[in-house]
Design a protein around this motif. Sequence first.
Motif, PDB file in Angstrom:
ATOM      1  N   ARG A 164      40.758  24.417 -15.303  1.00  0.00           N
ATOM      2  CA  ARG A 164      41.167  25.836 -15.077  1.00  0.00           C
ATOM      3  C   ARG A 164      42.505  26.344 -15.081  1.00  0.00           C
ATOM      4  O   ARG A 164      43.666  25.541 -15.400  1.00  0.00           O
TER       5      ARG A 164
ATOM      6  N   LYS B 131      34.981  35.759 -14.785  1.00  0.00           N
ATOM      7  CA  LYS B 131      34.052  34.163 -15.002  1.00  0.00           C
ATOM      8  C   LYS B 131      32.754  33.629 -13.937  1.00  0.00           C
ATOM      9  O   LYS B 131      32.302  33.131 -14.678  1.00  0.00           O
TER      10      LYS B 131
ATOM     11  N   ASP C 162      41.547  30.804 -12.992  1.00  0.00           N
ATOM     12  CA  ASP C 162      40.973  30.355 -12.049  1.00  0.00           C
ATOM     13  C   ASP C 162      40.814  29.898 -10.961  1.00  0.00           C
ATOM     14  O   ASP C 162      39.896  29.708  -9.823  1.00  0.00           O
TER      15      ASP C 162
ATOM     16  N   MET D 228      38.209  35.796 -11.642  1.00  0.00           N
ATOM     17  CA  MET D 228      37.491  35.538 -10.859  1.00  0.00           C
ATOM     18  C   MET D 228      36.153  36.075 -11.506  1.00  0.00           C
ATOM     19  O   MET D 228      35.473  35.293 -11.267  1.00  0.00           O
TER      20      MET D 228
END
Length: 257
Positions: free
Chosen positions: A10, A129, A82, A126
């Motif tokens: 990440r 995703k 992330d 975030m």
Amino acid sequence: MSSSKPSTPRVAVVTGTSSGIGAAVVKHFCEQGHQVLAVDFNPAGKEIAEAAGAAFYQADLTDADACRGAIAEAVKRFGGVDILVNNAGIQHVASIETFPEEKWRQIIDLMLTAPFLLTQAAWPYMREKGWGRVVNIASIHAQVASPGKAAYVSAKHGMIGLTKTAALEGGEQGITANAICPAYVKTPLVDNQIADQAKLNNMDEQEVIEKIMLKNAAVKRLIEPSEVAELVAYLTSDAAGAVTGASWNIDLGWTAH
């Protein structure tokens, strides 16, 4: 809890990384294979970050534009964000009667407003995703208070509220938010507090450690930064997807009383 490498590396942004908990988290993330942006006001943090395998971004996070700039830098370098670990902090010990207003504002700006602004800036990436992890490094002083720490205690209590709100708003979007509440950790920040507390309480420094810092602890030692980093690794993993809105005490048994 496992610190094994995650199946999906990440992009992580970590603040307050020139020493202590932040440096330990950066090192741990890099060992896990994450792409890491280490953010700190101290330019000495660059060498520490690069030695661990992270990129470095120098910023004064009491400035709103610098907070947004840190997230923008991670997006530019790595394509998104992330994981966000809000760790940056300072301390000033004085009674409420004598506490300087400028120190109050600096601590609140750095330790409460900056985590909000960083979370706000990272949130769209975030959400897009459908996966995100926010970890706020609070303190046992997010649960209890101590004399001489009005600004620090207020900021850390506020951080718990921010964590819970982020957890509620992020749940359906795959974003979790948790806080870690350590007691005294072996860091330069704590070292500086020992001298301040000695002056405030008219004690020598060993008395401060024994009679203030470890007075309420069942385990009579300071915490290692690496112990906090291990918990951060768990809370930012896929395995912790059901864990959100929680305050995780690493307090040597302080709050068991």
